[in-house]
Design a protein around this motif. Structure first.
Motif, PDB file in Angstrom:
ATOM      1  N   UNK A  32       0.847  -1.187   0.000  1.00 43.00           N
ATOM      2  CA  UNK A  32       0.000   0.000   0.000  1.00 43.00           C
ATOM      3  C   UNK A  32       0.889   1.247   0.000  1.00 43.00           C
ATOM      4  N   UNK A  33       0.695   2.173  -0.948  1.00 42.48           N
ATOM      5  CA  UNK A  33       1.546   3.369  -1.021  1.00 42.48           C
ATOM      6  C   UNK A  33       1.323   4.347   0.125  1.00 42.48           C
ATOM      7  N   UNK A  34       0.260   4.151   0.897  1.00 43.29           N
ATOM      8  CA  UNK A  34      -0.027   5.051   2.013  1.00 43.29           C
ATOM      9  C   UNK A  34       0.525   4.515   3.327  1.00 43.29           C
ATOM     10  N   UNK A  35       0.219   3.248   3.643  1.00 44.73           N
ATOM     11  CA  UNK A  35       0.605   2.715   4.958  1.00 44.73           C
ATOM     12  C   UNK A  35       1.592   1.560   4.910  1.00 44.73           C
ATOM     13  N   UNK A  36       1.905   1.067   3.701  1.00 46.52           N
ATOM     14  CA  UNK A  36       2.880  -0.003   3.588  1.00 46.52           C
ATOM     15  C   UNK A  36       2.333  -1.401   3.824  1.00 46.52           C
ATOM     16  N   UNK A  37       1.014  -1.544   3.912  1.00 47.46           N
ATOM     17  CA  UNK A  37       0.421  -2.871   4.125  1.00 47.46           C
ATOM     18  C   UNK A  37       0.594  -3.744   2.870  1.00 47.46           C
ATOM     19  N   UNK A  38       0.782  -5.076   3.028  1.00 40.80           N
ATOM     20  CA  UNK A  38       0.960  -5.977   1.875  1.00 40.80           C
ATOM     21  C   UNK A  38      -0.354  -6.203   1.119  1.00 40.80           C
ATOM     22  N   UNK A  39      -0.253  -6.815  -0.057  1.00 40.25           N
ATOM     23  CA  UNK A  39      -1.429  -7.086  -0.884  1.00 40.25           C
ATOM     24  C   UNK A  39      -2.468  -7.916  -0.139  1.00 40.25           C
ATOM     25  N   UNK A  40      -2.000  -8.778   0.757  1.00 44.15           N
ATOM     26  CA  UNK A  40      -2.914  -9.662   1.495  1.00 44.15           C
ATOM     27  C   UNK A  40      -3.868  -8.894   2.410  1.00 44.15           C
ATOM     28  N   UNK A  41      -3.553  -7.635   2.697  1.00 38.07           N
ATOM     29  CA  UNK A  41      -4.419  -6.822   3.555  1.00 38.07           C
ATOM     30  C   UNK A  41      -5.462  -6.036   2.761  1.00 38.07           C
ATOM     31  N   UNK A  42      -5.573  -6.308   1.459  1.00 37.58           N
ATOM     32  CA  UNK A  42      -6.557  -5.641   0.615  1.00 37.58           C
ATOM     33  C   UNK A  42      -7.774  -6.532   0.403  1.00 37.58           C
ATOM     34  N   UNK A  43      -8.928  -5.897   0.285  1.00 44.99           N
ATOM     35  CA  UNK A  43     -10.161  -6.636  -0.025  1.00 44.99           C
ATOM     36  C   UNK A  43     -10.779  -6.040  -1.292  1.00 44.99           C
ATOM     37  N   UNK A  44     -11.439  -6.869  -2.051  1.00 48.30           N
ATOM     38  CA  UNK A  44     -12.093  -6.421  -3.280  1.00 48.30           C
ATOM     39  C   UNK A  44     -13.404  -5.748  -2.946  1.00 48.30           C
ATOM     40  N   UNK A  45     -13.632  -4.578  -3.525  1.00 48.07           N
ATOM     41  CA  UNK A  45     -14.893  -3.870  -3.305  1.00 48.07           C
ATOM     42  C   UNK A  45     -15.931  -4.345  -4.314  1.00 48.07           C
ATOM     43  N   UNK A  46     -17.142  -4.484  -3.838  1.00 45.24           N
ATOM     44  CA  UNK A  46     -18.215  -4.954  -4.703  1.00 45.24           C
ATOM     45  C   UNK A  46     -18.897  -3.792  -5.415  1.00 45.24           C
TER      46      UNK A  46
END
Length: 233
Positions: A219-233
């Motif tokens: 994440x370019x803002x907080x540095x979280x990995x891809x695994x911390x992302x969820x798909x928006x419906x």
């Protein structure tokens, strides 16, 4: 009539406001800092009453202000903007010093620092306005540009924490119709949204799908990995 989009046009800087001592310290991202008088020089900072730092400022009677630079690291934005000092030591691994009053002063990714002695606390509903008299100040990196809220929001694509003074419920903003082809993914740590249609210029080109992002992309803002992302419906 209130157009909440107009509130995003107000200019702000981005700062870390800190308080405490070597044994107990904390800080938070603040974009509501201003000088209110010249003689003596006094500064006002806004702090949500729920912030851990609010109680520390009241107890110690002093606080510091670190003006963040334009390329501030995601680690600092994440720690001080989206995590609680009740759970972690936000200063761990970062460069800091202690001021004349004993308060911690963040030096990492900082343009200038200010230390204040608390003189007045104003109850502003959800927030306290702490007014402090200038005790000391110092330039840390004279060649660095200041990070502004406008740059953070429009170029870093960052979001404002719910406790921030400038938080606006996204449901009140003008809605943009989502693309039928591209998807959006939300960081569960800071709220940043990766839009496949827009990418993340200049590093990631528009049209890059989330699954095609590099495995080590964060994440370019907080540095979280891809695994911390969820798909928006």
């Amino acid at each position: 009539m209130i157009d909440f989009n107009a509130l995003l046009k107000i200019s702000y800087g981005m700062y870390v406001v800190s308080s405490g001592n070597k044994d107990k310290k904390n800080g938070f991202i603040c974009n509501s800092v201003m000088q209110v008088t010249a003689e003596p020089a006094q500064f006002a900072v806004c702090c949500n009453k729920n912030n851990f730092t609010a109680g520390i400022i009241e107890k110690t009677g002093s606080f510091s202000i670190s003006a963040l630079q334009k390329d501030t690291s995601p680690e600092i934005l994440s720690k001080f903007g989206f995590k609680s000092g009740r759970d972690i030591d936000k200063f761990k691994g970062l460069d800091l010093k202690y001021g004349d009053t004993g308060v911690p002063i963040l030096l990492s990714d900082t343009v200038a620092v200010i230390e204040c002695k608390l003189k007045q606390t104003i109850d502003a509903g959800t927030h306290f306005i702490f007014i402090g008299e200038l005790i000391s100040s110092e330039i840390i990196n004279d060649s660095a540009e200041m990070l502004t809220y406008d740059y953070y929001r429009n170029f870093k694509k960052g979001f404002t924490p719910k406790n921030a003074t400038t938080f606006v419920d996204k449901s009140k903003l003008t809605q943009v119709i989502a693309s039928e082809v591209f998807q959006k993914y939300k960081c569960t740590v800071c709220g940043y949204i990766y839009d496949e249609a827009k990418g993340d210029e200049p590093e990631i080109k528009a049209g890059t799908t989330f699954k095609d992002l590099p495995d080590d992309w964060v994440c370019p803002v907080c540095g979280a990995p891809k695994s911390d992302f969820i798909k928006l419906q």
